[in-house]
Design an enzyme around this catalytic site. Structure first.
Site, PDB file in Angstrom:
ATOM      1  N   HIS A  73       0.794   0.340  -7.484  1.00 26.69           N
ATOM      2  CA  HIS A  73       1.294  -0.896  -6.704  1.00 26.69           C
ATOM      3  C   HIS A  73       1.417  -2.172  -7.496  1.00 26.69           C
ATOM      4  CE1 HIS A  73       2.848  -2.438  -3.238  1.00 26.69           C
ATOM      5  NE2 HIS A  73       1.894  -1.910  -2.214  1.00 26.69           N
ATOM      6  N   ASP A  92       6.801  -1.762  -6.050  1.00 24.79           N
ATOM      7  CA  ASP A  92       6.668  -2.154  -4.560  1.00 24.79           C
ATOM      8  C   ASP A  92       7.222  -0.867  -3.851  1.00 24.79           C
ATOM      9  OD1 ASP A  92       9.464  -2.594  -4.611  1.00 24.79           O
ATOM     10  OD2 ASP A  92       8.861  -4.563  -4.854  1.00 24.79           O
TER      11      ASP A  92
END
Lengths: 455, 458
Positions: free
Chosen positions: A428, A432
């Site tokens: 992450h 995204d």
């Protein structure tokens, strides 16, 4: 004529290799191509085959020791053949063929250091490490008395240590045997006999202390646990473990799950197989779907190394395979240019190699994305840990018949379809949720409309 | 002050006099108090006199075999033991040794006092009315033959081992209660000297502490020599010339001219003194640790009085260790490697664990054997009956025990003692050249047998 077997250089960056075990003992016969010894590099355990047949005349490498590449490990020759000339100064010096390639036949270039000791001018051969050990520990020892077990009877570090242990400590024969039986180091025992001689009683004291400590340690931990066996966290297991721990600790993992209807891809696979008489696995279709999706979303085909994000044109797909010693991930390089057939063939070859423990370092390095398919083990759903420095990994579970709602003639009905759960893990820090969703959706759509795979 | 000492030793037997000599060697001011004769039981009424007696028997045996070695005109039938002369010989040996020890003591600067010592407190002793101060006290007061708590007719001729060593005639028959070392050695002597001997033993075998295989050989041998052995037999009553005993719940009796009681020995000490000082005892022996210390740190007890092994050679080692401990050297007493010597002919000599003990304690025990009949010197000596066995822990090569039944074995067992104390292994002993032809070759052979098999026996 006899040949020196050396620590092979398996790739550009390999500087040392750790000798894991010998498959043959001195005096045993060996065939060309038969496994001779096993080494571990930083990534995997590799069996090294003998480059010639004959008899193992001399073994110089010790199990568990780390050696520089090209260091002599053993000599293979004929029974009774004079092997002393193999090491005569300069006479039979052999050239390295090619340093860059993976080549098990390369010959030694590093000659043992020679030092003259005192009046006797005869050369004594001693390894650099042994020399260093003597210098660093300021050991005053007549080298002539040390029984060299190394290449050309050269003195190795372990020979020096053994000599010091045996000669600088007074110990009774029974005590020595007992210490050996229980792996007690002699220099750690305080002798209570005449002139500090180590006696049986002294060894027993050390053994008792050790047992006491072990018993208490177990007691403190959990007295209800009976230990079946315990062994070292090392080798490939440790490498994999440390890498995964680092990945999970550093990269914030997020997960995206999709159910994929495998009906069409299964049909398509059968058609192709019937038509072309070749076997293509579901994994190959999944690989192709992933390759195509990665091309579409190159941010997913990237790495994060030292504050720098790199996106790649090359799609190098790693396919996680369960092998005997742990998980191995052979990598199909430049898959973006490969057809389904080539992809399938290459995968088959690499997986077989991996299961036999014969992967070469370049076979499992340089991946840009990984697929872990546990479909064959009947898993319903699982998540995978990212293989750094990659930024994503796809976990593929079993295909199972499920009741799903489908639309037919504007009507929603329930049908039985073969469904597989796909779980995408991404780092992450870089990826995204939107991108990840698009990416896994792309894979799903390709597999559900397999004709698009071939476009 | 003149009457202050570093060490006071009470008792001049082997434990005591060795303590005193060792103390002097280590520059301690030492006094040795003996109420009777220097040399104690061992020199005066134990080891030395019995062996002098047995020497007479050994000569007798040699003479009996002399004709087979070509000696003629020997009238074996007429040979008799003149006990008076033998006593003289024994006494002269004892006297020489005792005066020799006295000389060594004086030469070492030990102060000798004859008298009865009385323990006053932890550092005071009273002798002949004089008070002596000593930083350390070594109690080496020895032991006495045990009496048997059964009914004894006062007219019966009852002897203990001390009495028998002053006997000036050989009784026609003798019953011996107790088949331990003393009973067996004296029984063997009496039998060979012409007496009809019966040994009554409470346990199920004589010499119960010896390795079973060797014990068996010794028992068979003694029986073949004509000694009657009654085991598992409990003496009930001594009548004028009959012993009543119980065997397997049946009352039996055996008649005798003399009866010898050899059922062990009691520690010698004055109970009230020991109690006053608070010295701990166990089974009527003074309790000691591996440095021979009693519960009172400056008071030591060596030799028979502590009951640990009741052998002269144990006592002398204990004396050395006690004194060295006083001087700050912390050597421990190891009771596991004390040899035993029994002077029948064949002799029995052992050290360490029996086969049974070894197998109880160690998982991987190896036993080697070698018969004396395969040894050249045994044949020459005319004494081929015999066996040596050695026991080792196969895992470490530790020698756990060596047991010999054979000629001159008591003179040879020290080789095994040395090997065991230095923790040598069989493979090392076989590499030591043993002179040929000697009996000592049996040691090399038995360790060969432990390794890969003996050289001279299949």
């Amino acid at each position: 004529m006899a040949e020196v077997i050396i620590m092979p250089k398996l790739g550009f960056n390999m500087k040392t290799g750790k000798l894991i075990k010998w498959y043959k003992k001195e005096g045993e016969e060996i065939k060309k191509g038969e496994n001779f010894f096993q080494i571990t590099t930083d990534k995997t355990n590799i069996d090294i085959e003998s480059t010639r047949g004959g008899v193992v005349r001399k073994i110089m490498g010790e199990e568990g020791e780390e050696y520089k590449v090209l260091e002599p490990m053993a000599i293979i020759g004929e029974e009774g053949e004079d092997i002393s000339d193999l090491s005569e100064d300069g006479k039979k010096e052999q050239k390295i063929q090619k340093e860059s390639v993976v080549d098990k036949k390369v010959k030694p270039t590093e000659k043992p250091i020679k030092i003259n000791s005192g009046k006797n001018k005869k050369n004594i051969k001693i390894s650099p490490r042994a020399k260093k050990y003597i210098d660093e520990n300021s050991i005053d020892v007549n080298l002539r008395k040390i029984n060299g077990k190394g290449f050309d009877n050269g003195i190795k570090e372990s020979d020096v240590i053994k000599y010091i242990e045996e000669n600088n400590s007074l110990i009774s024969p029974v005590a020595r045997n007992l210490a050996e039986n229980y792996n007690v180091k002699i220099d750690e025992i305080e002798g209570t006999g005449a002139r500090g001689k180590v006696l049986k009683e002294d060894v027993e004291r050390v053994i008792d202390e050790r047992k006491y400590k072990e018993n208490n340690a177990i007691f403190e931990a959990d007295s209800s646990k009976k230990v079946r066996k315990s062994y070292k966290y090392e080798g490939v297991r440790k490498i994999i473990g440390e890498r995964l721990a680092k990945s999970k600790a550093e990269a914030p993992h997020i997960y995206f799950k999709n159910e994929v209807n495998m009906e069409e891809v299964i049909k398509f696979k059968k058609q192709l197989e019937n038509k072309n008489k070749i076997k293509i696995s579901i994994t190959d279709f999944i690989s192709l779907a992933v390759v195509k999706s990665l091309k579409k979303y190159p941010e997913m085909n990237s790495s994060l190394i030292d504050e720098e994000i790199t996106e790649y044109d090359s799609v190098n797909i790693g396919i996680a395979v369960a092998a005997e010693e742990g998980l191995i991930v052979p990598v199909i390089k430049n898959a973006q240019n490969k057809t389904l057939g080539i992809l399938s063939n290459e995968t088959k070859g690499l997986v077989n190699k991996a299961r036999k423990g014969k992967l070469m370092p370049e076979d499992y390095s340089g991946g840009t994305f990984t697929i872990s398919n546990l479909g064959m083990f009947g898993i319903d759903e699982f998540t995978a840990v990212i293989n750094p420095p990659e930024v994503g990994i796809l976990a593929v579970s079993s295909t199972k018949d499920k009741a799903v709602v489908v639309e037919k003639n504007d009507e929603k009905i329930i049908e039985i379809k073969p469904i597989a759960n796909f779980v995408l893990t991404v780092d992450h820090r870089i990826i995204d949720g939107l991108l990840a969703s698009k990416f896994i959706k792309s894979i799903k759509e390709l597999l559900e409309n397999p004709l698009e795979l071939l476009i | 002050m003149n009457n202050e000492y570093d060490i006071a030793v009470i008792g001049g037997g082997v434990g005591g006099y060795v303590s005193a000599i060792r103390a002097s060697q280590l520059n301690k001011k030492v006094i040795l108090i003996e109420k009777n004769k220097i040399g104690g039981t061992c020199l005066n009424v134990g080891c030395i006199p019995t062996k002098a007696f047995l020497k007479s028997i050994n000569i007798l045996e040699e003479i009996k075999h002399a004709s087979s070695y070509g000696l003629t005109n020997i009238n074996e039938e007429n040979i008799k033991i003149d006990m008076e002369k033998l006593l003289n010989k024994k006494n002269s040996i004892v006297d020489q040794l005792v005066s020799g020890i006295e000389g060594v003591l004086v030469g070492n600067g030990v102060e000798l006092v004859q008298g009865d010592a009385e323990l006053i407190d932890k550092t005071s002793i009273s002798v002949n009315g004089n008070r002596i101060k000593a930083k350390n006290i070594i109690i080496a007061t020895g032991s006495n033959p045990k009496e048997l708590p059964i009914d004894i007719d006062p007219k019966a001729k009852v002897l203990d081992s001390t009495d028998i060593l002053n006997l000036d005639y050989i009784p026609k028959s003798c019953v011996i209660i107790g088949g331990g070392v003393i009973g067996v050695e004296l029984g063997y002597f009496l039998k060979k000297a012409g007496s009809d001997v019966t040994i009554i033993e409470f346990m199920n075998s004589i010499l119960p502490m010896i390795d079973e295989e060797i014990q068996q050989l010794a028992t068979e041998y003694l029986i073949s020599e004509g000694i009657k052995i009654e085991t598992s037999s409990e003496a009930m009553e001594i009548k004028r010339s009959t012993l009543i005993y119980k065997k397997n719940n049946a009352k039996k009796e055996v008649s005798f001219e003399e009866i010898l009681i050899a059922v062990g020995r009691n520690a010698v000490y004055e109970e009230s003194e020991i109690k006053n000082l608070g010295i701990k005892t166990k089974n009527n022996f003074i309790e000691t640790n591996s440095y021979l210390q009693t519960n009172i740190p400056n008071i030591y007890a060596v030799g028979d009085v502590n009951g640990k092994s009741m052998l002269a050679h144990t006592a002398s080692m204990e004396g050395v260790i006690a004194v060295e401990h006083i001087c700050g050297l912390n050597n421990k007493m190891d009771y596991g490697k004390i040899p035993n010597a029994i002077y029948t002919n064949n002799e029995i000599a052992t050290v360490g664990m029996t086969e049974k003990e070894a197998k109880n304690k160690y998982e991987n025990v190896k036993v080697g054997r070698f018969p004396f009949m395969a040894n050249g010197k045994s044949k020459i000596e005319g004494c081929e009956n015999g066996l040596i066995k050695a026991i080792s822990d196969h895992n470490t090569g530790e020698i756990l025990g060596v047991h010999v039944f054979g000629i001159h074995s008591t003179n040879m067992i020290a080789e095994a003692v040395v090997a065991m104390n230095l923790e040598a292994t069989p493979e090392e002993i076989v590499k030591c050249v043993h002179p040929h032809p000697t009996l000592s070759e049996v040691f090399q052979e038995v360790f060969h047998d432990l390794e890969d098999g003996s050289i001279h026996y299949l």
